[in-house]
Design a protein around this motif. Structure first.
Motif, short mmCIF file in Angstrom:
data_model
loop_
_atom_site.label_atom_id
_atom_site.label_comp_id
_atom_site.label_asym_id
_atom_site.label_seq_id
_atom_site.Cartn_x
_atom_site.Cartn_y
_atom_site.Cartn_z
N LYS A 76 29.97 14.21 12.17
CA LYS A 76 30.79 13.88 13.16
C LYS A 76 31.98 12.87 12.34
O LYS A 76 33.00 12.70 12.86
N GLY A 80 35.81 13.36 12.87
CA GLY A 80 36.48 12.35 13.37
C GLY A 80 37.84 11.98 12.44
O GLY A 80 38.88 11.80 12.91
N ALA A 139 31.63 18.56 16.97
CA ALA A 139 31.10 17.29 17.07
C ALA A 139 29.96 17.16 18.21
O ALA A 139 28.95 16.44 18.07
N GLY A 210 39.15 11.30 17.81
CA GLY A 210 38.79 10.94 16.37
C GLY A 210 38.44 9.67 16.15
O GLY A 210 37.56 9.42 15.44
N LEU A 213 34.89 9.09 17.44
CA LEU A 213 33.97 9.79 16.43
C LEU A 213 33.53 9.09 15.25
O LEU A 213 32.38 8.65 14.79
N VAL A 214 34.65 8.42 14.63
CA VAL A 214 34.57 7.45 13.61
C VAL A 214 34.06 6.45 13.67
O VAL A 214 32.64 5.95 12.94
#
Length: 223
Positions: A76, A80, A139, A210, A213-214
């Protein structure tokens, strides 16, 4: 897991390229039937991805900080970072892409609709997996690794994820089925708006998804 699936499902539902393509499918000859086939193939692809993940995990979430759990978060994180990079790249090259997109639309829009009119139902079904945002789908698959099928809430979360990710297509299909004249006008306006603002929408979805997710994957890796 639920929060991640809700966010990813929303991002998939509003992904501009998929929405635009589906509007074009509905506008084609036998559009309602082709739209239904498109949605069924779209859902079948989602279910297949989830089934592969759940068969691999056995429906049991990996222990925290175990290799599978760490790998899921790392995937993930990579997705991201890739989405942020993609969004930034599209932002930097937005002007040139807008000019090229407008030129392609003006020169080949009629030809595209003619091809869609001739497209078979099998061809329509084949379009659906190709037009899914596979970065976001991946993801979602990495998130589903944490599903625990011994609890009914996990089944509800997975069902809700599939439904949410398909919600925009379902809404347009139902609207076109029961109010075709009104839908033709409104979906035409939606298509025009998306085509005019497609680059901005892609950048926004990619950057927001992104960054989410990061942040979530870093939190999971460090907690």
């Amino acid at each position: 897991m639920v929060l991640d699936l809700v966010f990813i499902g929303l991002a998939i539902a509003v992904f501009p390229l998929s929405v635009t393509a589906f509007v074009l499918v509905l506008s084609a000859d036998r559009g309602i039937l082709k739209g239904l086939v498109f949605i069924l193939a779209w859902l079948a692809c989602f279910v297949a991805v989830l089934a592969v993940v759940l068969l691999t995990t056995g429906g049991k979430p990996p222990a925290p900080r175990s290799p599978p759990s760490t790998a899921s978060s790392a995937v993930k994180l990579a997705i991201g970072v890739g989405l942020v990079g993609y969004g930034w790249y599209r932002h930097r090259s937005r002007h040139g892409n807008h000019e090229r997109s407008r030129h392609r639309h003006n020169s080949s829009g009629g030809g595209l609709m003619a091809r869609l009119d001739r497209l078979s139902l099998w061809g329509t079904a084949g379009m659906a997996p190709l037009l899914q945002p596979w970065g976001l789908v991946a993801a979602g698959a990495a998130t589903v690794v944490g599903a625990d099928l011994s609890h009914s809430s996990s089944y509800l979360a997975l069902f809700g994820y599939c439904l949410l990710a398909t919600s925009s297509l379902l809404a347009m299909e139902v609207y076109t089925t029961f109010a075709p004249d009104s839908a033709r006008v409104r979906l035409g306006k939606l298509r025009t708006w998306i085509e005019t603002h497609q680059e901005q929408a892609l950048v926004a979805v990619a950057l927001v998804a992104g960054l989410f997710l990061v942040s979530r994957s870093i939190s999971q890796l460090t907690s």
